[in-house]
Design an enzyme around this catalytic site. Structure first.
Site, PDB file in Angstrom:
ATOM      1  N   LEU A 151       0.829  -1.199   0.000  1.00 34.08           N
ATOM      2  CA  LEU A 151       0.000   0.000   0.000  1.00 34.08           C
ATOM      3  C   LEU A 151       0.866   1.252   0.000  1.00 34.08           C
ATOM      4  CD1 LEU A 151      -2.758  -0.889   2.638  1.00 34.08           C
ATOM      5  CD2 LEU A 151      -2.918  -1.025   0.154  1.00 34.08           C
ATOM      6  N   LYS A 181      -4.740  -0.738  10.740  1.00 37.46           N
ATOM      7  CA  LYS A 181      -3.629  -1.386  10.045  1.00 37.46           C
ATOM      8  C   LYS A 181      -2.770  -2.079  11.095  1.00 37.46           C
ATOM      9  CE  LYS A 181       0.053  -0.694   6.667  1.00 37.46           C
ATOM     10  NZ  LYS A 181       1.084  -1.426   7.413  1.00 37.46           N
TER      11      LYS A 181
END
Length: 648
Positions: free
Chosen positions: A80, A110
């Site tokens: 990402l 996350k």
């Protein structure tokens, strides 16, 4: 064992394991689980040709691997792109909305761990592969099967890649490192490294002992007809996977920012390390249209938290003397920024810890900071040593009063009760929030009053005069009056606060309340045997409290005369609906939290700081966060502050 129903027993064993390892809400005792487990294992040993591959007994492999095989992901595992502030968030969201104005987003924590790709075929876990270079990773299926939050089978028959993070919680990480230090092994720098290192163990029986958890965050190859990512991941959670404590569907940048702030504010309450928030476009057709860059998806990003782990160099060691005389070594560091704060000091706990980790002056070390507490050193980077580092030597004399120190196995202690450092720390503790809670007096002010010889004992606080305070630098009429009013407000305070304020070793807030409830104002007239009769009071606590009373009887008598503490009548109405119930408070209330806590305890409730399966009620105010989410997931009854007041 002809009457033994194998498949029914395996199904029941799976339910028990799921409730225990994933939901943290056991439906059977350990004894019941172990009994059924061994019955199933015995049956499988006698009938090896009909073993169910998804049986919980099949989670641990028997033979260590010599090396890991490589495996190719059906679809690439992308990294990402990171964003770090509101401006970058705005630019990222605006870029999506410009092309697809009806887009919405899914936000979730996350997790800081090791990425893993699970492939299921015909409902059975077929492979588990590390991220690797995104296209090819290492096959760790045997290890993945030991992780109880990874189902060995799912109800979906179509082939699917389910991706997520393998993590280890903070408590298990600390225990693992403590064990490694005890064994003289290298320490893991952080929970992420511990999870990754554990996942790559060649012996799966070692992996099984590490208490890893798998948390899904997405998919690779799949044939699902879902058009909503939010709907797809929630379906995956329903297959028996662990569901994150926070995942929300957002329709605007303001909602995304609010989610980020909520996760950031509560990051230290999560049992596992978080390093940010993942934002994903919800509409799957839009995801396909946006596609990928050379390394990252355009439809997802990681909104990172400020770093909480850095490295720095130890320049010197400062010895701090606490109110109980314990000497704590503190490392003086090259300043480094962590979470927006410049850090130049970190605790080393004690000299046994220093010896175990082999930390030296001049070492480059890894530092972590959790919340607002003083940072701590995890390990030295010994590979970077140049040869001029020097050992940290245990002191033999108090750095403040120069008296000889008591050397114990773990702790080094100054025994001098008149040591200025001990007196000052005791005074600061006496006025602190969890003790007498005196408004207008904090550590810095106590230091000033002590250095100016206005207070040398606790009793001196009650002899302070306004003219004494106004003569000090930085003091004006209002500040002086507030301090004196705060001191006077302690008269008639609850007895447990006075007990806690005395700073008696091993006697904290909980023990102070037990003593008040058991003995009331006669608590200082009891003996050691009476204290030992209390639930939770061991030899060390009873000895510490009785010895303190013996040594400080005159001091206690004077304080009781000055403060005149009170003992509110304990709720004897065991029929009250809150009596004996475990209650957790969360969010912003109309009154201060401490007042509400005190009131609930007067009704017989036990107020706790964390939500678990044993919690009876969660009382919430505005901006309630992860505690409320977890309570709802566990099925705990949740009451708003207004509902609580009406019910009472």
């Amino acid at each position: 064992m002809k009457s033994f129903d194998y498949q029914t027993s395996v199904t029941q064993l799976k339910k028990m394991a799921y409730a225990y390892y994933v939901l943290d809400d056991p439906i059977a005792t350990d004894e019941e689980y172990d009994l059924l487990y061994h019955q199933v294992k015995k049956y499988e040993s006698d009938h090896p040709h009909i073993i169910d591959p998804t049986s919980p007994t099949q989670r641990v492999g028997d033979t260590p691997l010599k090396e890991f095989e490589k495996n190719t992901h059906l679809q690439r595992m992308w990294s990402l792109d990171d964003i770090f502030n509101t401006q970058e968030l705005k630019e990222w969201v605006d870029r999506i909305l410009k092309a697809y104005p009806q887009s919405s987003f899914v936000c979730s924590p996350k997790f800081d761990g090791a990425s893993l790709n699970l492939c299921y075929e015909n409902g059975i876990l077929s492979t588990a592969t590390t991220r690797g270079d995104g296209q090819i990773g290492e096959l760790v299926t045997q290890n993945a099967r030991t992780i109880h939050s990874i189902p060995l089978s799912i109800p979906l028959q179509e082939k699917i890649e389910i991706r997520g993070e393998v993590v280890i919680n903070k408590q298990n990480f600390e225990s693992l490192n403590a064990q490694r230090a005890q064994n003289g092994e290298n320490l893991f720098a952080n929970p992420r490294n511990a999870a990754a290192g554990s996942l790559r163990q060649l012996d799966s029986q070692i992996v099984a002992q590490r208490k890893l958890n798998f948390i899904p965050w997405g998919v690779g190859y799949h044939t699902s007809k879902h058009t909503s990512f939010f709907g797809l991941v929630n379906e995956i959670f329903s297959y028996g996977f662990f569901k994150p404590p926070f995942i929300k569907h957002c329709k605007s940048i303001d909602e995304i920012q609010a989610c980020y702030q909520e996760i950031l504010n509560n990051r230290d309450q999560y049992p596992v390390m978080l390093d940010g928030m993942v934002i994903v476009v919800d509409e799957i057709p839009t995801q396909r249209s946006l596609g990928f860059t050379i390394k990252s998806p355009r439809f997802a990003c990681a909104y990172k938290f400020p770093a909480i782990e850095k490295s720095s160099k130890i320049r010197s060691i400062t010895l701090q003397v606490g109110r109980t005389g314990i000497i704590t070594p503190v490392a003086e560091l090259d300043p480094v920024e962590i979470e927006g704060a410049m850090i130049s000091r970190a605790t080393l706990h004690n000299f046994s810890e220093i010896a175990k980790k082999d930390i030296r002056i001049g070492d480059q070390v890894i530092i972590i900071r959790s919340g607002d507490v003083i940072p701590k050193i995890i390990k030295p980077l010994s590979a970077l040593r140049k040869g001029d580092e020097t050992p940290i030597v245990r002191p033999t004399q108090c750095p403040i009063c120069q008296s000889e120190l008591l050397i114990e196995e773990k702790f080094i202690k100054c025994q001098n009760l008149t040591c200025p450092a001990r007196i000052q720390e005791s005074l600061a503790h006496f006025v602190s929030k969890k003790a007498l809670n005196i408004d207008g007096l904090g550590g810095k002010i106590i230091e000033q009053l002590y250095s100016q010889k206005l207070i040398q004992t606790i009793e001196d606080l009650y002899s302070l005069k306004k003219e004494d305070l106004l003569a000090l630098e930085g003091w004006k009429e209002k500040k002086a009056q507030n301090a004196l009013d705060g001191i006077q407000a302690t008269k008639g305070v609850e007895l447990w606060r006075l007990i806690n304020a005395l700073g008696i070793e091993h006697i904290g807030e909980g023990a102070s309340k037990k003593l008040q409830n058991a003995f009331g104002l006669e608590v200082f007239n009891q003996n050691k045997e009476n204290f030992l009769s209390l639930d939770g009071f061991g030899e060390e606590m009873a000895e510490s409290f009785s010895e303190f009373i013996s040594v400080n009887s005159e001091k206690i008598k004077r304080l009781l005369e000055i403060i005149s503490p009170t003992c509110p009548a304990k709720s004897s109405d065991s029929s009250h609906w809150l009596y004996g119930k475990s209650v957790v408070l969360t969010g912003t209330m109309s009154q201060d939290r401490e007042s509400i806590k005190t009131y609930l305890e007067s009704l017989g409730a036990k107020v706790s700081s964390s939500v678990s399966k044993k919690t009876d009620y969660v009382i919430y105010g505005e901006n309630a966060g992860s505690k409320l989410e977890k309570a709802r997931e566990l099925g705990v009854e949740c009451l708003s502050e207004g509902e609580l007041n009406r019910k009472i």
